[in-house]
Motif scaffolding. Structure first.
Motif, PDB file in Angstrom:
ATOM      1  N   VAL A 275      37.018  37.075 -39.539  1.00 14.50           N
ATOM      2  CA  VAL A 275      38.165  37.402 -40.393  1.00 14.50           C
ATOM      3  C   VAL A 275      39.414  36.682 -39.887  1.00 14.50           C
ATOM      4  CG1 VAL A 275      39.679  39.269 -41.189  1.00 14.50           C
ATOM      5  CG2 VAL A 275      37.208  39.631 -41.079  1.00 14.50           C
ATOM      6  N   ALA A 276      39.596  36.669 -38.571  1.00 12.13           N
ATOM      7  CA  ALA A 276      40.771  36.018 -37.973  1.00 12.13           C
ATOM      8  C   ALA A 276      40.777  34.517 -38.245  1.00 12.13           C
ATOM      9  CB  ALA A 276      40.802  36.278 -36.469  1.00 12.13           C
ATOM     10  N   LEU A 277      39.625  33.873 -38.152  1.00 10.62           N
ATOM     11  CA  LEU A 277      39.533  32.428 -38.397  1.00 10.62           C
ATOM     12  C   LEU A 277      39.932  32.074 -39.821  1.00 10.62           C
ATOM     13  CD1 LEU A 277      36.247  31.414 -36.529  1.00 10.62           C
ATOM     14  CD2 LEU A 277      38.445  30.285 -36.290  1.00 10.62           C
ATOM     15  N   VAL A 278      39.394  32.798 -40.780  1.00 17.58           N
ATOM     16  CA  VAL A 278      39.693  32.507 -42.186  1.00 17.58           C
ATOM     17  C   VAL A 278      41.181  32.730 -42.477  1.00 17.58           C
ATOM     18  CG1 VAL A 278      39.251  33.218 -44.570  1.00 17.58           C
ATOM     19  CG2 VAL A 278      37.350  33.030 -42.967  1.00 17.58           C
ATOM     20  N   THR A 279      41.722  33.846 -42.001  1.00 10.39           N
ATOM     21  CA  THR A 279      43.140  34.159 -42.230  1.00 10.39           C
ATOM     22  C   THR A 279      44.037  33.112 -41.585  1.00 10.39           C
ATOM     23  OG1 THR A 279      42.538  36.505 -42.137  1.00 10.39           O
ATOM     24  CG2 THR A 279      44.883  35.970 -42.071  1.00 10.39           C
ATOM     25  N   SER A 280      43.674  32.693 -40.381  1.00  8.26           N
ATOM     26  CA  SER A 280      44.481  31.716 -39.656  1.00  8.26           C
ATOM     27  C   SER A 280      44.497  30.363 -40.356  1.00  8.26           C
ATOM     28  CB  SER A 280      43.930  31.563 -38.233  1.00  8.26           C
ATOM     29  OG  SER A 280      44.783  30.763 -37.456  1.00  8.26           O
ATOM     30  N   ILE A 281      43.378  29.963 -40.934  1.00  3.14           N
ATOM     31  CA  ILE A 281      43.318  28.694 -41.673  1.00  3.14           C
ATOM     32  C   ILE A 281      44.214  28.746 -42.900  1.00  3.14           C
ATOM     33  CG2 ILE A 281      41.792  27.223 -43.058  1.00  3.14           C
ATOM     34  CD1 ILE A 281      39.576  27.918 -40.993  1.00  3.14           C
TER      35      ILE A 281
END
Length: 476
Positions: free
Chosen positions: A332-338
């Protein structure tokens, strides 16, 4: 079946019962609850450096270049070491909080003050002998002399980092992000006001800009001390204790492994600023490159604040023994950060010319900044990809290979051909390689193994607290 195994099975059952949409929503709420105040804290803390540079640019071109060289090389060098050393505090406090070992968090904080304080003192000669060091490596004489004057002003900032970085991570690990954000935002607003008063209104020049930086920074630390010592952290702060001096070696090792990862990341761009100092018209080259790096760094603080919350969430779940939830959290963090990176990419492409004039009134420097805006935008996009996730030693090796075996040699080679653009293309190529490799490695992490490691680490550092225990006796 022991109690810990039963608890893990219950956590897995509870996690699996939730649908995907609900899990994403719940995880996003948990992340942003930690992330938003953390982003405010990091953006405003780094923003004080950017604001100081902004006012330096309106004093003189020489002051701007000297501050850019000093901040981009020396301050980034020591900040990289201290951020990296302090990140062990974030990992251990997050895991202790997840495991319910609250009293250990105050002990970890005190140990980090000792380790970081000793480290900062070892680095002190770099600030005292800045001018001879810059002369030795061949920087221009006028820039070296001016940077030496500025470096003395940075000594109080060095010790400010020792406390502010560790306290922020300690408070963030126990979900006290709002107070961190409030203190940091207040300090930033005070810094802007004092900088305007000292530099523009009273005309104090360099002394005014640096005095504003020091005053606002240390008022932030004093406010955090009052909050901790005043009883607002009753479960995690039990007073000063001799236990802080016990079993230091494992924490030093963890701090060093964390430190190497962050240092290799931050020093990479510092070396490229140093190389800019050897180019024709070094004052303009250093100023333009450091302005771009600070804009890039400011955006990186947004990503770092968000990813810091991800580290807390992962550490909490690892401390609870829930490997599946930890893995889901980082996805979830990776997608949001992108998505955050894409937003900043668009902003940089649209407002590139306007932002250069915030830092300087020099047409030549502003034009040099503008010529780098496309590369700057893509750097911001790549900043948004999360790295780390508790694999510090592995990340250090990846950074070493992608930055120093690929990016730096390519930047030096292209720098002779395309000057500043060539240096930045080299920087970007190293980041691209690092991003691809780390994305794959993080995706393949065995989270069950990470749970076991977290449990072993907590057991190794754990100190039982009992009334009258000599080990945890209050010294105050």
């Amino acid at each position: 079946m022991d109690n810990s195994t039963e608890e893990r099975l219950l956590l897995l059952e509870e996690f699996d019962r939730e649908g995907l949409k609900k899990r994403v929503w719940n995880e996003s709420k948990k992340l942003w609850r930690i992330a938003f105040p953390g982003i405010i804290a990091r953006v405003t803390s780094f923003g004080m450096i950017v604001v100081t540079q902004l006012f330096m640019g309106h004093i003189s071109e020489l002051d701007l270049a000297a501050f850019g060289l000093q901040q981009s090389i020396l301050l980034r060098f020591v900040n990289g070491i201290l951020i990296g050393m302090s990140s062990a505090t974030e990992t251990l406090c997050g895991q202790a909080y997840g495991a319910g070992q609250y009293h250990m968090m105050g002990i970890y904080l005190q140990r980090s003050w000792i380790i970081d304080g000793v480290t900062a003192t070892i680095l002190l000669p770099l600030f005292i002998f800045t001018t001879p060091i810059l002369r030795l490596i061949g920087q221009e004489e006028n820039i070296a002399v001016e940077a030496g004057k500025i470096s003395i002003w940075f000594i109080p900032i060095l010790y400010y980092f020792v406390f502010s970085l560790t306290i922020q991570m300690y408070l963030q690990a126990q979900q006290k992000n709002k107070i961190v954000g409030l203190f940091s935002a207040s300090s930033f607003l005070l810094h802007v006001l004092l900088s305007w008063l000292f530099v523009i209104k009273l005309g104090f020049g360099l002394a005014g800009a640096m005095s504003a930086f020091i005053i606002s920074s240390w008022l932030l630390v004093i406010g955090e001390f009052v909050y901790i010592f005043g009883g607002w952290c009753p479960n995690t702060w039990k007073g000063f204790t001799k236990a802080a001096f016990a079993d230091m070696l494992p924490l030093v090792k963890l701090s060093i492994s964390s430190g190497v990862m962050i240092c290799l990341e931050l020093w990479y761009s510092s070396i490229l600023v140093l190389l800019a100092g050897y180019m024709k018209n070094a004052t303009v080259a250093i100023s333009a490159f450091s302005i771009c790096l600070n804009i890039n760094g400011w955006e990186f603080m947004v990503c770092l604040g968000f990813l810091g919350s991800s580290c807390v969430r992962i550490s909490n779940e690892l401390g609870r023994g829930n490997a599946k939830a930890a893995k889901f959290s980082i996805k979830v963090a990776l997608v949001t950060s992108i998505v955050i990176g894409l937003i900043f990419w668009v902003l940089c492409m649209v407002f590139s010319r306007e932002m250069s004039y915030l830092f300087t009134s020099s047409e030549e420097i502003a034009e040099s900044v503008y010529r780098l805006h496309v590369l700057l935008a893509f750097s911001m996009l790549l900043n948004s990809v999360a790295v780390g996730a508790g694999v510090q030693s592995m990340v250090a090796f990846v950074n070493l290979g992608s930055y120093y075996a690929i990016g730096l040699p390519l930047g030096i080679l292209l720098g002779y051909v395309a000057h500043l653009q060539g240096l930045w293309i080299g920087l970007l190529s190293g980041v691209v390689v690092q991003t691809l490799v780390l994305s794959y490695l993080i995706w393949k992490i065995d989270w069950n193994e990470q749970v076991n490691k977290a449990s072993e680490r907590l057991d190794r550092f754990f100190i039982e607290t009992t009334k009258g225990s000599d080990e945890s006796s209050n010294l105050s």
